[in-house]
Design an enzyme around this catalytic site. Structure first.
Site, mmCIF file in Angstrom:
data_model
loop_
_atom_site.group_PDB
_atom_site.id
_atom_site.type_symbol
_atom_site.label_atom_id
_atom_site.label_comp_id
_atom_site.label_asym_id
_atom_site.label_seq_id
_atom_site.Cartn_x
_atom_site.Cartn_y
_atom_site.Cartn_z
ATOM 1 N N TRP A 16 0.798 -1.219 0.000
ATOM 2 C CA TRP A 16 0.000 0.000 0.000
ATOM 3 C C TRP A 16 0.831 1.268 0.000
ATOM 4 C CZ3 TRP A 16 -4.720 0.477 -1.508
ATOM 5 C CH2 TRP A 16 -5.517 -0.671 -1.552
ATOM 6 N N GLU A 17 2.015 1.223 0.587
ATOM 7 C CA GLU A 17 2.877 2.400 0.523
ATOM 8 C C GLU A 17 3.480 2.533 -0.871
ATOM 9 O OE1 GLU A 17 3.146 4.720 2.556
ATOM 10 O OE2 GLU A 17 2.359 3.909 4.428
ATOM 11 N N GLY A 18 3.910 1.391 -1.432
ATOM 12 C CA GLY A 18 4.539 1.425 -2.749
ATOM 13 C C GLY A 18 5.928 2.031 -2.678
#
Length: 226
Positions: A16-18
Site C-alpha cells: 500500500w505504501e509502494g
C-alpha cells in the site's frame, strides 16, 4: 519484549505504501507536504524528506521495518484487550498511516481505540472505514487501504453476531461408521438366527445386544465428545 508485526503485515505495508526511489510531494495536501520517499518515509537521516532526495529499495525496506517497529510499540502500549497477530498488524498499519494522535486526531484518541478497549471487536472495521479523507476530501486510495486493513483484521478470526454464536455444532449420530457397525452385527445375528435350535437363537440374541451396546457407546461419544 515488544511485540512485532508479522510478515503478512509487512507485505501489506509495502503493497500500500509502494516503493518510490525519488522523493515526491503528498498528493492529498494543499501545499504538497510532507515530501515522501521509499515506502512512505517522510524522514531520512534525521531530517524531513526534501525534493530531489533518492533512496534504494533495501534501505527503504529497512526504514519501513524500523518505523513499523516503533509504531508497534506505541500501539501495544495503548490496547488493553487481546488481539491476534493479524489484528495487531492491522492496527499498526492504521496507526502508521493516520498518526498516533495527540493534538491532532490519530490512533491514540480515536473512537476505534475506545471501542476496541471496551471489548467491541466487531466495531473496528467500520471505524477503520471512517478514516478515508485527506484535507476533508474522500480519497479512493484511503478507502481501499482501510478496506485492506479491515480484511487483515478479520483474516483467520471468527466474529460472533447477534444471531450466530462462536460455538461448534455437535456431530450427527447417523454416520457411515455407526451404520456399518450396526449393520454388520445385525447381519451376523440374522445369519445365526436363521438356523434351527436354541443355541442359534441364543447366539442371535447375544449379537443383537452387542450391536445395540456398540451403537449406544459410539453415539454417546459423538454427541458428547470429551
Amino acid at each position: 519484549m515488544t511485540r512485532t508485526v508479522n510478515a503478512e503485515t509487512l507485505a501489506l505495508a509495502k503493497q500500500w505504501e509502494g516503493f518510490r526511489a525519488t522523493a515526491y510531494p503528498d498528493p492529498g495536501s494543499r501545499d504538497g507536504t510532507p515530501w515522501t520517499i521509499g515506502y512512505g518515509q517522510t524522514v531520512i537521516a534525521g531530517r524531513a524528506v526534501r525534493k530531489g532526495d533518492t533512496i534504494k529499495e533495501p534501505e527503504a525496506e529497512r526504514l519501513l521495518i524500523m518505523r513499523l517497529r516503533e509504531t508497534a510499540a506505541k500501539v501495544e502500549a495503548l490496547i488493553k484487550v487481546p488481539v491476534t497477530d493479524n489484528q495487531f498488524g492491522a492496527l499498526v498499519l492504521f496507526a502508521d498511516n493516520v498518526g498516533m494522535g495527540g493534538q491532532k486526531p490519530g490512533f491514540s484518541n480515536s473512537t476505534l481505540l475506545k471501542k476496541l478497549n471496551a471489548g467491541d471487536y466487531a466495531a473496528v472495521p467500520a471505524q477503520l472505514a471512517r478514516w478515508n479523507k485527506n484535507d476533508g476530501k474522500v480519497m479512493d486510495g484511503l478507502v481501499n487501504r482501510r478496506a485492506a486493513e479491515a480484511g487483515l483484521w478479520a483474516k483467520g478470526a471468527f466474529v460472533s453476531t447477534s444471531t450466530v454464536d462462536a460455538t461448534a455444532q455437535a456431530p450427527k449420530w447417523a454416520t457411515p461408521e455407526t451404520i456399518a457397525a450396526g449393520g454388520g452385527l445385525l447381519t451376523g445375528a440374522a445369519g445365526i438366527a436363521s438356523g434351527n435350535g436354541p443355541v442359534q437363537w441364543a447366539l442371535g440374541v447375544v449379537f443383537v445386544i452387542a450391536a445395540l451396546v456398540i451403537a449406544f457407546t459410539f453415539v454417546s461419544k459423538r454427541v458428547n465428545p470429551k
